[in-house]
Design a protein around this motif. Structure first.
Motif, PDB file in Angstrom:
ATOM      1  N   ARG A 151       0.846  -1.193   0.000  1.00  0.00           N
ATOM      2  CA  ARG A 151       0.000   0.000   0.000  1.00  0.00           C
ATOM      3  C   ARG A 151       0.883   1.246   0.000  1.00  0.00           C
ATOM      4  O   ARG A 151       1.906   1.280   0.648  1.00  0.00           O
ATOM      5  N   TYR A 152       0.441   2.233  -0.723  1.00  0.00           N
ATOM      6  CA  TYR A 152       1.183   3.488  -0.842  1.00  0.00           C
ATOM      7  C   TYR A 152       0.317   4.635  -0.335  1.00  0.00           C
ATOM      8  O   TYR A 152       0.131   5.629  -1.018  1.00  0.00           O
ATOM      9  N   ASP A 153      -0.204   4.485   0.888  1.00  0.00           N
ATOM     10  CA  ASP A 153      -1.133   5.480   1.397  1.00  0.00           C
ATOM     11  C   ASP A 153      -0.494   6.532   2.289  1.00  0.00           C
ATOM     12  O   ASP A 153      -1.172   7.437   2.759  1.00  0.00           O
ATOM     13  N   GLU A 200       3.016   9.284   2.715  1.00  0.00           N
ATOM     14  CA  GLU A 200       4.109   9.904   1.957  1.00  0.00           C
ATOM     15  C   GLU A 200       5.400   9.121   2.117  1.00  0.00           C
ATOM     16  O   GLU A 200       6.174   9.003   1.169  1.00  0.00           O
ATOM     17  N   ARG A 254       5.261   6.148  -0.186  1.00  0.00           N
ATOM     18  CA  ARG A 254       5.417   6.594  -1.571  1.00  0.00           C
ATOM     19  C   ARG A 254       6.862   7.005  -1.850  1.00  0.00           C
ATOM     20  O   ARG A 254       7.402   6.691  -2.902  1.00  0.00           O
ATOM     21  N   ALA A 291      -0.065   3.690  -9.107  1.00  0.00           N
ATOM     22  CA  ALA A 291      -0.699   3.742  -7.788  1.00  0.00           C
ATOM     23  C   ALA A 291      -0.710   5.175  -7.266  1.00  0.00           C
ATOM     24  O   ALA A 291      -1.578   5.548  -6.485  1.00  0.00           O
ATOM     25  N   PHE A 292       0.255   5.966  -7.716  1.00  0.00           N
ATOM     26  CA  PHE A 292       0.371   7.379  -7.369  1.00  0.00           C
ATOM     27  C   PHE A 292       1.320   8.016  -8.362  1.00  0.00           C
ATOM     28  O   PHE A 292       2.002   7.323  -9.125  1.00  0.00           O
ATOM     29  N   TYR A 293       1.363   9.328  -8.358  1.00  0.00           N
ATOM     30  CA  TYR A 293       2.246  10.067  -9.262  1.00  0.00           C
ATOM     31  C   TYR A 293       3.078  11.038  -8.445  1.00  0.00           C
ATOM     32  O   TYR A 293       2.625  11.570  -7.440  1.00  0.00           O
ATOM     33  N   HIS A 322       0.566  12.774  -5.898  1.00  0.00           N
ATOM     34  CA  HIS A 322      -0.819  12.874  -6.365  1.00  0.00           C
ATOM     35  C   HIS A 322      -1.356  11.469  -6.585  1.00  0.00           C
ATOM     36  O   HIS A 322      -0.631  10.575  -7.029  1.00  0.00           O
ATOM     37  N   ASP A 323      -2.639  11.295  -6.296  1.00  0.00           N
ATOM     38  CA  ASP A 323      -3.265   9.984  -6.466  1.00  0.00           C
ATOM     39  C   ASP A 323      -3.526   9.650  -7.926  1.00  0.00           C
ATOM     40  O   ASP A 323      -3.563   8.483  -8.302  1.00  0.00           O
ATOM     41  N   THR A 324      -3.718  10.681  -8.751  1.00  0.00           N
ATOM     42  CA  THR A 324      -4.033  10.461 -10.167  1.00  0.00           C
ATOM     43  C   THR A 324      -3.243  11.418 -11.057  1.00  0.00           C
ATOM     44  O   THR A 324      -2.772  12.456 -10.597  1.00  0.00           O
ATOM     45  N   SER A 373      -5.066  14.743 -11.180  1.00  0.00           N
ATOM     46  CA  SER A 373      -4.777  15.607 -10.028  1.00  0.00           C
ATOM     47  C   SER A 373      -3.471  16.363 -10.247  1.00  0.00           C
ATOM     48  O   SER A 373      -3.383  17.561  -9.973  1.00  0.00           O
TER      49      SER A 373
END
Length: 75
Positions: A2-4, A6, A9, A23-25, A51-53, A56
């Motif tokens: 999971r990358y929820d 910072e 990530r 999964a994130f940018y 960013h999640d998308t 975004s």
């Protein structure tokens, strides 16, 4: 994985983790680009925002990285 957070990530970014692509940018304030986690670019953490998308990241004023091409369709 999971990358929820910072930290999670950032760890994926540092490892150039291809499994985290999409999964994130990662957006880099100093260059104005956003990337996938496996991009070879290595900015300083203080210059990065997540960013999640892609949408975004674009809405925040970033453009797609020319190196990793985060807007291309997944293979």
């Amino acid at each position: 994985m999971r990358y929820d957070t910072e930290d999670a990530r950032w760890a994926a970014w540092e490892a150039r983790d291809r499994s985290a692509d999409g999964a994130f940018y990662v957006a880099v304030r100093t260059t104005g680009v956003y990337c996938v986690s496996s991009c070879a670019g290595r900015p300083l953490r203080k210059n990065v925002e997540f960013h999640d998308t892609r949408e975004s990241a674009r809405a925040a004023g970033f453009r797609a990285c020319l190196r990793c091409k985060p807007d291309r369709e997944a293979a």
